[in-house]
Design a protein around this motif. Structure first.
Motif, PDB file in Angstrom:
ATOM      1  N   TYR A  79       0.857  -1.185   0.000  1.00 40.95           N
ATOM      2  CA  TYR A  79       0.000   0.000   0.000  1.00 40.95           C
ATOM      3  C   TYR A  79       0.895   1.237   0.000  1.00 40.95           C
ATOM      4  O   TYR A  79       1.547   1.525   1.006  1.00 40.95           O
ATOM      5  N   VAL A  80       0.921   1.954  -1.106  1.00 39.94           N
ATOM      6  CA  VAL A  80       1.876   3.055  -1.259  1.00 39.94           C
ATOM      7  C   VAL A  80       1.210   4.400  -1.528  1.00 39.94           C
ATOM      8  O   VAL A  80       1.882   5.370  -1.874  1.00 39.94           O
ATOM      9  N   HIS A  81      -0.102   4.468  -1.362  1.00 44.87           N
ATOM     10  CA  HIS A  81      -0.821   5.699  -1.679  1.00 44.87           C
ATOM     11  C   HIS A  81      -1.416   6.397  -0.452  1.00 44.87           C
ATOM     12  O   HIS A  81      -2.204   7.326  -0.595  1.00 44.87           O
ATOM     13  N   VAL A  82      -1.053   5.960   0.747  1.00 48.57           N
ATOM     14  CA  VAL A  82      -1.629   6.559   1.960  1.00 48.57           C
ATOM     15  C   VAL A  82      -0.692   7.676   2.431  1.00 48.57           C
ATOM     16  O   VAL A  82       0.041   7.549   3.415  1.00 48.57           O
ATOM     17  N   ASP A  83      -0.739   8.772   1.703  1.00 46.26           N
ATOM     18  CA  ASP A  83       0.245   9.836   1.905  1.00 46.26           C
ATOM     19  C   ASP A  83       0.123  10.516   3.259  1.00 46.26           C
ATOM     20  O   ASP A  83       1.123  10.996   3.797  1.00 46.26           O
ATOM     21  N   HIS A  84      -1.093  10.591   3.808  1.00 47.53           N
ATOM     22  CA  HIS A  84      -1.215  11.297   5.087  1.00 47.53           C
ATOM     23  C   HIS A  84      -0.593  10.489   6.228  1.00 47.53           C
ATOM     24  O   HIS A  84      -0.260  11.063   7.270  1.00 47.53           O
ATOM     25  N   PHE A  85      -0.392   9.204   6.049  1.00 53.39           N
ATOM     26  CA  PHE A  85       0.380   8.400   7.001  1.00 53.39           C
ATOM     27  C   PHE A  85       1.871   8.461   6.662  1.00 53.39           C
ATOM     28  O   PHE A  85       2.702   8.781   7.521  1.00 53.39           O
ATOM     29  N   ASP A  86       2.212   8.124   5.420  1.00 56.89           N
ATOM     30  CA  ASP A  86       3.620   8.030   5.043  1.00 56.89           C
ATOM     31  C   ASP A  86       4.341   9.371   5.159  1.00 56.89           C
ATOM     32  O   ASP A  86       5.524   9.418   5.530  1.00 56.89           O
ATOM     33  N   PHE A 129     -16.693   1.193  -2.689  1.00 56.94           N
ATOM     34  CA  PHE A 129     -16.261   2.124  -1.655  1.00 56.94           C
ATOM     35  C   PHE A 129     -15.678   3.395  -2.269  1.00 56.94           C
ATOM     36  O   PHE A 129     -15.989   4.510  -1.838  1.00 56.94           O
ATOM     37  N   MET A 130     -14.816   3.233  -3.272  1.00 60.21           N
ATOM     38  CA  MET A 130     -14.201   4.404  -3.885  1.00 60.21           C
ATOM     39  C   MET A 130     -15.248   5.331  -4.479  1.00 60.21           C
ATOM     40  O   MET A 130     -15.153   6.556  -4.373  1.00 60.21           O
ATOM     41  N   ALA A 131     -16.282   4.758  -5.075  1.00 60.97           N
ATOM     42  CA  ALA A 131     -17.366   5.583  -5.610  1.00 60.97           C
ATOM     43  C   ALA A 131     -18.126   6.285  -4.494  1.00 60.97           C
ATOM     44  O   ALA A 131     -18.531   7.450  -4.631  1.00 60.97           O
ATOM     45  N   ALA A 132     -18.319   5.595  -3.367  1.00 57.14           N
ATOM     46  CA  ALA A 132     -19.093   6.148  -2.251  1.00 57.14           C
ATOM     47  C   ALA A 132     -18.388   7.324  -1.577  1.00 57.14           C
ATOM     48  O   ALA A 132     -19.039   8.169  -0.964  1.00 57.14           O
ATOM     49  N   GLN A 150     -14.909  11.334  -3.812  1.00 56.95           N
ATOM     50  CA  GLN A 150     -13.652  12.058  -3.897  1.00 56.95           C
ATOM     51  C   GLN A 150     -12.989  11.803  -5.248  1.00 56.95           C
ATOM     52  O   GLN A 150     -13.282  10.808  -5.913  1.00 56.95           O
ATOM     53  N   PRO A 151     -12.074  12.673  -5.658  1.00 60.95           N
ATOM     54  CA  PRO A 151     -11.265  12.370  -6.843  1.00 60.95           C
ATOM     55  C   PRO A 151     -10.567  11.019  -6.678  1.00 60.95           C
ATOM     56  O   PRO A 151     -10.305  10.582  -5.547  1.00 60.95           O
ATOM     57  N   HIS A 152     -10.244  10.384  -7.791  1.00 66.87           N
ATOM     58  CA  HIS A 152      -9.728   9.011  -7.756  1.00 66.87           C
ATOM     59  C   HIS A 152      -8.534   8.861  -6.819  1.00 66.87           C
ATOM     60  O   HIS A 152      -8.469   7.905  -6.043  1.00 66.87           O
ATOM     61  N   ARG A 153      -7.595   9.804  -6.862  1.00 66.26           N
ATOM     62  CA  ARG A 153      -6.385   9.667  -6.036  1.00 66.26           C
ATOM     63  C   ARG A 153      -6.699   9.703  -4.548  1.00 66.26           C
ATOM     64  O   ARG A 153      -6.100   8.953  -3.760  1.00 66.26           O
ATOM     65  N   ILE A 154      -7.631  10.551  -4.138  1.00 67.80           N
ATOM     66  CA  ILE A 154      -8.012  10.625  -2.723  1.00 67.80           C
ATOM     67  C   ILE A 154      -8.820   9.401  -2.327  1.00 67.80           C
ATOM     68  O   ILE A 154      -8.628   8.835  -1.241  1.00 67.80           O
ATOM     69  N   ALA A 155      -9.735   8.971  -3.186  1.00 69.19           N
ATOM     70  CA  ALA A 155     -10.502   7.755  -2.905  1.00 69.19           C
ATOM     71  C   ALA A 155      -9.590   6.556  -2.759  1.00 69.19           C
ATOM     72  O   ALA A 155      -9.805   5.695  -1.885  1.00 69.19           O
ATOM     73  N   LEU A 156      -8.543   6.476  -3.580  1.00 67.20           N
ATOM     74  CA  LEU A 156      -7.581   5.378  -3.488  1.00 67.20           C
ATOM     75  C   LEU A 156      -6.826   5.428  -2.164  1.00 67.20           C
ATOM     76  O   LEU A 156      -6.561   4.392  -1.550  1.00 67.20           O
ATOM     77  N   GLU A 157      -6.505   6.620  -1.709  1.00 64.51           N
ATOM     78  CA  GLU A 157      -5.834   6.770  -0.415  1.00 64.51           C
ATOM     79  C   GLU A 157      -6.731   6.273   0.717  1.00 64.51           C
ATOM     80  O   GLU A 157      -6.283   5.538   1.611  1.00 64.51           O
ATOM     81  N   PHE A 158      -8.009   6.661   0.708  1.00 60.77           N
ATOM     82  CA  PHE A 158      -8.956   6.168   1.705  1.00 60.77           C
ATOM     83  C   PHE A 158      -9.053   4.644   1.661  1.00 60.77           C
ATOM     84  O   PHE A 158      -9.085   3.971   2.701  1.00 60.77           O
TER      85      PHE A 158
END
Length: 213
Positions: free
Chosen positions: A30-37, A153-156, A159-167
């Motif tokens: 998991y490499v897209h959780v920027d607010h953690f990393d 979930f991403m649709a729900a 958010q923009p795709h990149r933020i939804a992917l982070e969530f």
């Protein structure tokens, strides 16, 4: 800049609201959780700088389930008058829930005042560790938990795709590795000046009328 400034003026103690390295713990899964990393990178820099440091990590915000699309309970189309909490995790996933606005300061105070902590230590802020299944049961007798697909979930999230992917990756990481990795939160609740809210406490103290509509 914050760490450099603290070191330059010789602060006696820096309290840093850090988070785990999701990409590190998951070994690159998991490499897209920027607010953690992003916070984990600052933690590493602060440790390397030698500034006196205590880590005070915040847990899973109880208010996520009031404020964030994709996390908010919705009316269940399959059951009249019922609600569903739909997330891309199994119902046995454990989250370290916290009413952050009310209780995070308790853990910061503990970090500063308790001899059990001090420079080089870490505080994990949560009112309790609770499963998604139990959260749902304590929210309402008419609520149920439902695991949904990653795409749903991403649709729900709306958010923009990149933020939804982070969530999404944040949720998947929590299920697979634990919100704090495999760290035990109990020692961080042993020296508080008062008892923090549990999820049930938060539910009782919160007006859900604008959410459960």
């Amino acid at each position: 800049m914050m760490v450099d400034a603290a070191k330059a003026v010789g602060v006696g103690l820096l309290i840093w609201s850090a988070l785990e390295s999701v990409s590190g713990i998951s070994k690159g899964k998991y490499v897209h959780v920027d607010h953690f990393d992003g916070k984990a990178d600052i933690t590493a820099y602060a440790h390397a700088s030698g500034v006196p440091l205590i880590i005070a990590q915040n847990g899973w915000y109880a208010t996520n389930h009031m404020l964030l699309d994709g996390f908010v309970p919705r009316k269940d189309p399959e059951a009249d008058g019922a609600y569903v909490l739909a997330l891309p995790m199994g119902e046995d996933t454990i989250v370290p829930i916290i009413d952050a606005a009310r209780d995070y300061g308790l853990f910061v105070r503990e970090a500063i005042e308790s001899p059990a902590f001090g420079p080089g230590s870490e505080v994990l802020a949560s009112g309790e560790d609770i499963s998604l299944r139990d959260m749902c049961a304590q929210l309402s007798q008419k609520s149920r938990y439902k695991r949904i697909s990653d795409e749903e979930f991403m649709a729900a999230t709306k958010q923009p795709h990149r933020i939804a992917l982070e969530f999404l990756e944040n949720a998947k990481f929590c299920e697979e590795f634990g919100y704090f990795g495999d760290k035990d939160t109990k020692p961080s609740r042993e020296h508080l000046s008062r008892t923090p809210r549990t999820w049930a406490d938060f539910v009782r103290a919160t007006d859900w009328s604008s959410i459960l509509v």
